[in-house]
Design a protein around this motif. Structure first.
Motif, PDB file in Angstrom:
ATOM      1  N   THR A   1      -2.203   7.423  10.071  1.00 34.33           N
ATOM      2  CA  THR A   1      -0.760   7.162  10.073  1.00 34.33           C
ATOM      3  C   THR A   1      -0.008   8.381   9.543  1.00 34.33           C
ATOM      4  O   THR A   1       0.363   9.261  10.304  1.00 34.33           O
ATOM      5  CB  THR A   1      -0.433   5.911   9.223  1.00 34.33           C
TER       6      THR A   1
ATOM      7  N   LYS B   1       2.255  -2.035  -1.018  1.00 37.27           N
ATOM      8  CA  LYS B   1       3.274  -1.468  -0.118  1.00 37.27           C
ATOM      9  C   LYS B   1       4.059  -0.395  -0.847  1.00 37.27           C
ATOM     10  O   LYS B   1       4.308   0.681  -0.325  1.00 37.27           O
ATOM     11  CB  LYS B   1       4.236  -2.573   0.331  1.00 37.27           C
TER      12      LYS B   1
ATOM     13  N   ASP C   1       4.495  -0.759   7.477  1.00 38.69           N
ATOM     14  CA  ASP C   1       4.448  -2.234   7.417  1.00 38.69           C
ATOM     15  C   ASP C   1       3.395  -2.841   8.334  1.00 38.69           C
ATOM     16  O   ASP C   1       2.770  -3.833   8.000  1.00 38.69           O
ATOM     17  CB  ASP C   1       5.807  -2.818   7.823  1.00 38.69           C
ATOM     18  N   TYR C   2       3.205  -2.215   9.525  1.00 42.43           N
ATOM     19  CA  TYR C   2       2.296  -2.858  10.492  1.00 42.43           C
ATOM     20  C   TYR C   2       0.852  -2.889  10.015  1.00 42.43           C
ATOM     21  O   TYR C   2       0.022  -3.605  10.573  1.00 42.43           O
ATOM     22  CB  TYR C   2       2.422  -2.227  11.880  1.00 42.43           C
ATOM     23  N   LEU C   3       0.513  -2.115   8.977  1.00 44.25           N
ATOM     24  CA  LEU C   3      -0.856  -2.194   8.436  1.00 44.25           C
ATOM     25  C   LEU C   3      -1.033  -3.387   7.489  1.00 44.25           C
ATOM     26  O   LEU C   3      -2.149  -3.727   7.111  1.00 44.25           O
ATOM     27  CB  LEU C   3      -1.219  -0.900   7.708  1.00 44.25           C
TER      28      LEU C   3
ATOM     29  N   GLU D   1      -5.736  -5.853   9.294  1.00 49.64           N
ATOM     30  CA  GLU D   1      -5.962  -4.691   8.435  1.00 49.64           C
ATOM     31  C   GLU D   1      -5.966  -5.103   6.955  1.00 49.64           C
ATOM     32  O   GLU D   1      -6.965  -5.601   6.456  1.00 49.64           O
ATOM     33  CB  GLU D   1      -4.903  -3.601   8.711  1.00 49.64           C
TER      34      GLU D   1
ATOM     35  N   ASN E   1      -0.917  -6.458   7.988  1.00 49.05           N
ATOM     36  CA  ASN E   1      -1.170  -7.652   8.792  1.00 49.05           C
ATOM     37  C   ASN E   1      -2.619  -8.079   8.631  1.00 49.05           C
ATOM     38  O   ASN E   1      -3.437  -7.331   8.089  1.00 49.05           O
ATOM     39  CB  ASN E   1      -0.862  -7.364  10.268  1.00 49.05           C
TER      40      ASN E   1
END
Ligand code: ADP
Length: 500
Positions: free
Chosen positions: A165, A196, A203-205, A210, A207
């Motif tokens: 990322t 975080k 943010d998408y990690l 992951e 979920n």
């Protein structure tokens, strides 16, 4: 070879040398709390013998002894952003080389000046977010781009996430990430908000595939396992076990999902450090050729050092271990009075849960001259127990690989182990019919089963010394080095980096 080809040869081999970066939270001799520290030291040394270039990246903890700090060279520093707010933090790189392996220690007093090296999870999460990100930034800063970044345990498990990322498109993103599970029990679980904030990861990690594990919490190890290019663990049996609910520590289904990129490679030990033929910490060095006369000199010295009755005929059983539930100490506690038969002595070295520390202190008081407990961490005493004991206990509840049974065998001290994880893969059970095997084993996690195994060992020791000594010789001659496992890692690295 023609002259022009000869002139080119060094350059070609230089170009083709594999570059491997190790990232982990401890490494002998700088800082070690368990087997991870041994592996971070020994595997890189085995890899450079196979013509790899290896850099080991670890934190410059305050607790690293001054004698190592004074040999470090400053390689540079920069500021790095971390956290959701983009707060900036200092990253210093201090370097040293030992026998061809380069060690880059990441300097930041705010994170690393306290703790031994771990403190509480709440504080360790920011510490290892910083460390994972700083390791990648350091590789870019140094301009040393590895083929493989080999990350170890949860503390380095954000490396694959950062790599794919925040660092995507930078030079270091050419590397493939391998993540090794040394112990799945420790995972780096915290609130989603906490991670975080500190990691600054997208943010998408956060979920379920992951990092996320429930509405509130996330798990650093889980995220690393999802994004790593390959996962290894430290024995073939543990690689199977962690895919089951009994050993998976809540990640068994995650690991079953990622099974196509999971394999087990058993650990070795550094056979230069663990060499009874040259070990300066021993009273008397010995080899597979002269152990019959000389190992007993270490037994006598151990009995004297530990305040045990001096008696060659007693069987000395050793234990060197973190004193935690993982290590099967409740089984030992349960059978302790039965071990004490007047012909047996027990020597314990370890620190950990007060429950076990106090139990062993109690037994030392209850059985004077027969039991010695050193509730401390001490390399020298460990070496002398491996050499001076006759048998060695490792009855673990689970054991990813286990190094103590390997060291014990190398020192001709017969292991008594439970058949789990790496213990199962490295200690073949005693077979009287064929005169084969390396030690005494049991399967079910029950005190009575451990006692049976200890009694089987005692029977051979006291009534069949020829077979016992044959086993000692076999153990000392068994290959427990890193040589073949290092080749398996190289094969994996080559496959991932497209060389194979
Ligand atoms: P783990 O990593 O689960 O603690 P391993 O068997 O993989 O267990 O590695 C343990 C390493 O730590 C071995 O090198 C062992 O000799 C060492 N060790 C454990 N406890 C002590 C102690 N109290 N003093 C010295 N060395 C210790």
């Amino acid at each position: 070879m023609s002259e022009s080809a000869a002139a080119l040869a060094p350059e070609i081999s230089e170009v083709s040398r594999r570059k491997i970066a190790f990232v982990g939270s401890e490494c002998y001799p700088f800082v070690k709390t368990g087997g991870l520290g041994d592996v971070m030291y020994a595997l890189p040394r085995a890899l450079i013998r196979e013509d790899c270039e290896v850099r080991v990246i670890l934190p410059l903890y305050g607790c690293i002894p001054e004698k190592f700090k004074k040999d470090l060279t400053w390689k540079g520093s920069f500021m790095m952003d971390l956290t959701l707010e983009g707060r900036t933090f200092f990253v210093g790189i201090m370097e040293t080389e030992i026998d061809g392996v380069i060690y880059d220690l990441i300097d930041n007093r705010e994170f690393f000046d306290w703790g031994n090296p771990y403190t509480s999870l709440w504080e360790d999460i920011p510490k290892y977010c910083y460390f994972s990100k700083a390791s990648l930034a350091a590789l870019n800063f140094l301009g040393w781009i590895p083929d493989i970044i080999h990350c170890h345990d949860w503390q380095a498990s954000l490396v694959p996430l950062y790599l794919k990322t925040r660092f995507w498109g930078t030079p270091v993103s050419n590397a493939r990430a391998v993540l090794t599970i040394h112990n799945l029990r420790f995972q780096g679980i915290c609130s989603i908000d906490h991670l975080k904030y500190w990691s600054g990861l997208p943010d998408y990690l956060f979920n379920y595939p992951e990092l996320k594990i429930n509405d509130r919490e996330c798990n650093m190890f889980k995220g690393g396992l999802a994004l790593a290019d390959w996962i290894t663990t430290v024995s073939a049996t543990y690689a199977e076990e962690i895919q089951t609910p009994a050993f998976g520590e809540g990640l068994d289904s995650h690991l079953r999902f990622h099974q196509p990129k999971l394999s087990g490679i058993v650990n070795g030990i550094d056979t230069d450090i663990w060499n009874s033929g040259t070990d300066r910490l021993l009273k008397a060095t010995y080899t597979a050729d002269d152990f019959l006369d000389r190992k007993v000199l270490n037994k006598r010295a151990l009995q004297e050092e530990m305040g045990l009755d001096q008696d060659d005929r007693k069987m000395v059983i050793g234990l060197v271990s973190r004193l935690t539930d993982q290590k099967g100490l409740d089984l030992i506690d349960a059978i302790f009075p039965s071990l004490m038969d007047g012909n047996t002595q027990v020597v314990v070295l370890g620190t950990g849960d007060s429950r076990y520390e106090n139990a062993f202190r109690y037994y030392e008081g209850k059985y004077p001259g027969c039991v010695a407990a050193r509730i401390t961490y001490n390399e020298g005493i460990a070496h002398r127990i491996y050499a001076g004991a006759d048998a060695f206990l490792v009855p673990s509840l689970f054991e990813p690989c286990g190094l103590t049974q390997l060291i014990a065998m190398r020192y001709g001290t017969v292991p008594i182990v439970r058949e789990t994880g790496g213990l199962k893969d490295t200690v073949a059970p005693w077979d009287p019919e064929r005169n084969e095997g390396n030690g005494f084993t049991f399967t079910q996690y029950l005190p009575g089963k451990l006692l049976e195994a200890v009694n089987a060992a005692k029977t051979v020791y006291f009534t069949d010394r020829w077979h016992w000594d044959e086993m000692v010789r076999r153990d000392m001659e068994k290959d427990v080095s890193w040589a073949s496992s290092a080749l398996q890692y190289i094969e994996l690295y080559d496959r991932l980096s497209g060389r194979a």
